[in-house]
Design an enzyme around this catalytic site. Structure first.
Site, PDB file in Angstrom:
ATOM      1  CG  ASP A 192      -8.933  -1.817  12.016  1.00 16.47           C
ATOM      2  OD1 ASP A 192      -8.048  -2.224  11.546  1.00 16.47           O
ATOM      3  OD2 ASP A 192      -9.543  -0.840  11.591  1.00 16.47           O
TER       4      ASP A 192
ATOM      5  CG  HIS B 216      -6.244  -2.369   8.702  1.00 15.19           C
ATOM      6  ND1 HIS B 216      -6.347  -1.537   9.750  1.00 15.19           N
ATOM      7  CD2 HIS B 216      -4.932  -2.075   8.361  1.00 15.19           C
ATOM      8  CE1 HIS B 216      -5.258  -0.789   9.921  1.00 15.19           C
ATOM      9  NE2 HIS B 216      -4.473  -1.083   8.913  1.00 15.19           N
TER      10      HIS B 216
ATOM     11  CG  ASP C 154      -0.492  -0.515   2.414  1.00 16.20           C
ATOM     12  OD1 ASP C 154       0.952  -0.524   2.785  1.00 16.20           O
ATOM     13  OD2 ASP C 154      -0.997  -0.882   3.430  1.00 16.20           O
TER      14      ASP C 154
ATOM     15  CD  GLU D 107      -8.765   1.108   7.507  1.00 10.46           C
ATOM     16  OE1 GLU D 107      -8.566   0.211   8.323  1.00 10.46           O
ATOM     17  OE2 GLU D 107      -8.178   2.327   7.888  1.00 10.46           O
TER      18      GLU D 107
END
Ligand code: GLP
Length: 263
Positions: free
Chosen positions: A141, A143, A72, A148
């Protein structure tokens, strides 16, 4: 799924680096048959990069015939920006090893045409026969890359808006100022990662405990994109003891037992 539980951050880094070395060497890459490696950024993989640099310097591994794809990149940061993932990779890994510049692939967060940039990234990966080993970290979380919560589990490389929780977590790299953190990123999809022959996720520290619980013990869900790893035929999680804090005692015992003495 394999879950390798190590004592601490350093032993996770060592195990992961040795595994990458083993996989590259076993593949015997050549210029026409390169080993394709997917790479993450973040604080978790830093130790692995340091170990890989040591192994390279000790001539235990060569990156001459390795091709890399990073997961990313932030939208709107120049490659020279100290918080861009281009800069991170250069400073923490690439400049120390013999990877050929033309074999390095990172998404261009400065592009004006996100769709074109992302589809070309996928096309380049496919042309090389796909990724042999995709390495990733995991967000608090759950990801993976910047997929996400509620990202499609079959998603491909695309632009994503970052959640408040990720922006807050990543603000530590931007003088703790959330307003400095880009709000969008280009990221490979969950489907892109899962297409790799093998996926290895690194997780260290208590903050990752919930993500591991959902990724290992709960059902496959787009709420915790790491959980898609359960459906991968060769998924590995390498974690430290702290990151297993929310797992059932029996789960930890099972993996410690079954992985004993294995590479
Ligand atoms: C970012 C990256 C992820 C990374 C996550 C965790 O959101 N896009 O690829 O896994 O941070 O980072 P860290 O290893 O610093 O906890």
């Amino acid at each position: 799924m394999r879950v390798i539980i190590k004592d601490n951050y350093d032993t996770v880094a060592k195990w992961a680096a040795s595994y990458v070395t083993y996989k590259i060497n076993a593949y015997k890459p050549t210029p026409t048959k390169p080993f394709v490696l997917g790479l993450p950024t973040g604080s978790t993989p830093l130790g692995m990069y340091e170990e890989l640099i040591k192994l390279y310097k000790a001539q235990k591994v060569s990156f001459e015939n390795v091709v890399t794809f990073n997961m990313d990149e932030y939208v709107g940061l120049m490659p020279s920006h100290p918080q861009s993932y281009h800069y991170f990779m250069q400073e923490n890994f690439f400049k120390y090893i013999n990877l050929k510049p033309q074999n390095i692939h990172l998404l261009n967060g400065m592009t004006k045409d996100f769709a074109k940039e992302c589809s070309e990234y996928e096309r380049t990966m496919r042309k090389l026969g796909g990724v042999n080993l995709f390495i990733g970290g995991v967000g608090e979380d759950g990801h993976i890359a910047f997929n996400e919560p509620f990202s499609s589990l079959t998603s491909r490389t695309r632009v994503k808006t970052l959640t408040e929780s990720t922006i807050k977590a990543n603000s530590r790299f931007f003088d703790n100022d959330v307003s400095k953190v880009p709000t969008m990123a280009l990221t490979v999809g969950v489907g892109t990662i899962m297409d790799a022959q093998e996926v290895m996720i690194l997780a260290t520290g208590k903050k990752k405990a919930e993500a591991l619980k959902h990724g290992i013990e709960e059902g496959v869900s787009h709420m915790w994109t790491i959980s898609e790893l359960q459906r991968h035929p060769h998924g590995i999680i390498v974690c430290d003891k702290e990151a297993t804090a929310s797992l059932e005692k029996s789960t930890v015992e099972y993996f410690l037992d079954i992985e004993r003495g294995k590479f």
